[in-house]
Scaffold this motif. Structure first.
Motif, PDB file in Angstrom:
ATOM      1  N   GLU A 151       0.787  -1.478  -0.166  1.00 15.15           N
ATOM      2  CA  GLU A 151       0.013  -0.146   0.141  1.00 15.15           C
ATOM      3  C   GLU A 151       0.436   1.197   0.000  1.00 15.15           C
ATOM      4  N   LYS A 208       2.085   2.397  -3.378  1.00 18.59           N
ATOM      5  CA  LYS A 208       1.414   2.463  -4.074  1.00 18.59           C
ATOM      6  C   LYS A 208       1.625   4.414  -4.090  1.00 18.59           C
ATOM      7  N   SER A 209       1.960   5.126  -3.442  1.00 16.13           N
ATOM      8  CA  SER A 209       2.278   6.344  -3.412  1.00 16.13           C
ATOM      9  C   SER A 209       3.189   6.664  -3.672  1.00 16.13           C
ATOM     10  N   GLU A 221       3.138  17.384  -7.130  1.00 17.62           N
ATOM     11  CA  GLU A 221       1.937  16.372  -6.939  1.00 17.62           C
ATOM     12  C   GLU A 221       1.245  16.719  -5.842  1.00 17.62           C
ATOM     13  N   LEU A 223      -2.360  18.241  -5.508  1.00 13.95           N
ATOM     14  CA  LEU A 223      -3.831  17.612  -5.567  1.00 13.95           C
ATOM     15  C   LEU A 223      -4.415  18.006  -4.656  1.00 13.95           C
ATOM     16  N   VAL A 228      -8.407  19.909  -5.046  1.00  9.75           N
ATOM     17  CA  VAL A 228      -9.193  19.430  -4.375  1.00  9.75           C
ATOM     18  C   VAL A 228     -10.119  20.254  -3.244  1.00  9.75           C
ATOM     19  N   LYS A 280     -16.719  13.818   0.763  1.00 11.34           N
ATOM     20  CA  LYS A 280     -15.746  13.148   0.353  1.00 11.34           C
ATOM     21  C   LYS A 280     -14.817  12.317   1.140  1.00 11.34           C
ATOM     22  N   MET A 281     -15.076  11.504   1.284  1.00  8.19           N
ATOM     23  CA  MET A 281     -14.038  10.729   2.283  1.00  8.19           C
ATOM     24  C   MET A 281     -13.656  10.012   1.660  1.00  8.19           C
ATOM     25  N   GLN A 282     -13.789   9.946   0.502  1.00  3.30           N
ATOM     26  CA  GLN A 282     -12.331   8.853  -0.705  1.00  3.30           C
ATOM     27  C   GLN A 282     -11.961   9.631  -0.761  1.00  3.30           C
ATOM     28  N   CYS A 283     -12.640  10.324  -1.366  1.00  2.62           N
ATOM     29  CA  CYS A 283     -11.503  11.573  -1.522  1.00  2.62           C
ATOM     30  C   CYS A 283     -10.427  11.637  -0.734  1.00  2.62           C
ATOM     31  N   TYR A 298      -9.263   9.623   1.518  1.00  2.14           N
ATOM     32  CA  TYR A 298      -8.032   8.893   1.928  1.00  2.14           C
ATOM     33  C   TYR A 298      -7.146   9.442   0.409  1.00  2.14           C
ATOM     34  N   MET A 299      -7.513   9.214  -0.955  1.00  2.00           N
ATOM     35  CA  MET A 299      -6.636   9.356  -2.181  1.00  2.00           C
ATOM     36  C   MET A 299      -5.631  10.751  -1.634  1.00  2.00           C
ATOM     37  N   LEU A 301      -3.175  10.158   1.408  1.00  2.00           N
ATOM     38  CA  LEU A 301      -2.352   8.624   0.803  1.00  2.00           C
ATOM     39  C   LEU A 301      -0.357   9.095  -0.178  1.00  2.00           C
ATOM     40  N   MET A 302      -1.195  10.179  -0.841  1.00  2.00           N
ATOM     41  CA  MET A 302      -0.508  11.716  -1.850  1.00  2.00           C
ATOM     42  C   MET A 302       0.281  11.921  -0.651  1.00  2.00           C
TER      43      MET A 302
END
Lengths: 227, 227
Positions: free
Chosen positions: B57, B60-61, B84, B88, B92, B147-150, B152-153, B156-157
DNA sequence: TATTTTTAACTAGCATACAAGTTAGAAAAA
DNA sequence: TTTTTCTAACTTGTATGCTAGTTAAAAATA
């Protein structure tokens, strides 16, 4: 499940991730169905380990819901998650097309133009090929702006959106999508960020109209919390 | 490596991910150092499996670079990836604070206000607590906008960015950060999207100035391709 | 001594086995 | 017949061992 041959350069884990992703996005594996690690591993000729690891990655985007000791639920079509995916794509890519106006070099423009020529060629001939070229066009924008890590993150979430897009292939007018891309390209070429932003937002707005149609037409796949 | 106790509600994999993440972000594990699955597993009292999955995991970042059959390289501080992550987050969250002006309910405003009160209390008293409250403030914006899924993404970054932020704790003026948050909150409360956007961008701009200072001061951690 | 070869000790990818929890149906009890 | 209990067959999480590939140092060769 459709099982394409393993690419020799990919690991078993990457192979498993690719095959499962494709089958979920194409709806070959139905939303709401249960899939087991062993079942997929057997179908792919692998052990559970690489499949387990692929499942973990898929669960990060909530396209797969791992229920420990019970099984793995392929997520229903969820309007909230689609909204998030759309929001992320629109927000990020709107900013990118503006930046691309400054950053795009001659070679970048040529690559975009080549891609568009192919889109125009395959228009109303090969829908799958057109979809692949569409994805490639958007990916090129990320590459021009040196934002490939963002591309990976957005792609992962876009699976929710992509699944709907494949449902809507017949109702969306391919002709308009390709001409949208051309308008975005022209704005980047002219280094006009405002025009690029406007063209991109017009493009993405098309996928809004479809949702209402789809949600009525394919309601067996729509999750309860979706309105 | 600092090894906090395992939270009983988390799996071994989640525990491993949390501990490794914290140690990387706090620079307890140095950028550019090699870490092995077995080494970390032993330190955490686990087998390789959950550690292996946590490494996947993290990779991935790109905060961790897995070199098969060689080892795992904790990434150097990379200006491209920080750019990046910054891009982001700014892109966002700028969109989110505008949306929050419409979406924030009374209870949401109260939660933001409570958080701000704590930030003002801990100002120049407890830097770690302040950092946690800062993260919580931003997370609340995502929650208000559903926008909790956003989140998480982006999180990570953001690890690339967070690692630099901890380096810059002493050079950044905490006072200004907290007053920035207050300005963002006021704009949301007044339902003024333009003011919210402006306040947020002013806030994020502060982290731009630091980069030049840090890149000179901590160059042993900076990767070659960073300018 | 300098160079090449070998070897032994590492690494992560993967297969397999077991542990722990869930579920559905059989069997027992009411 | 209906309800309850139990059991056997599932599930994923995790531990362990093996495989294949890398590395660096020891050993052999020039």
């Amino acid at each position: 499940m459709i099982v394409p041959p393993k690419n020799s350069s990919e690991t078993n884990r990457e192979y498993a991730f690719r095959v499962i992703s494709e089958n979920i996005i194409s709806l070959e594996i139905e939303p709401g169905s249960m899939i087991g690690e062993q079942e997929i591993a057997t179908a792919l000729g692998l052990s559970r380990t690489p499949v387990h690891e692929a499942f973990l990655e898929l669960s990060k985007s909530k396209i797969l819901d791992i229920l420990p000791q019970k099984g793995c639920l392929v997520s229903m079509i969820d309007s909230d998650l689609i909204r998030e995916a759309r929001f992320l794509r629109i927000t990020v890519e709107t900013a990118l097309v503006e930046d691309a106006c400054e950053l795009a070099k001659e070679e970048d423009l040529r690559e975009l133009d080549d891609n568009l020529a192919l889109q125009e060629f395959y228009l109303s001939k090969d829908a799958d090929k057109l979809l692949a070229l569409d994805n490639e066009f958007h990916k090129l924008i990320y590459r021009i702006c040196n934002k490939m890590q963002c591309y990976y993150m957005v792609s992962l979430m876009s699976m929710h959106f992509d699944r709907v897009r494949s449902l809507s292939l017949h109702s969306v007018k391919d002709l308009k999508i390709v001409s949208d891309h051309r308008a975005i390209f022209d704005a980047i070429k002219k280094k006009d960020p405002a025009a690029a932003r406007a063209a991109f937002q017009k493009h993405m707005a098309r996928f809004d109209l479809d949702w209402n149609i789809i949600s009525r037409e394919y309601k067996q796949y729509i999750s309860d919390n979706s309105k």
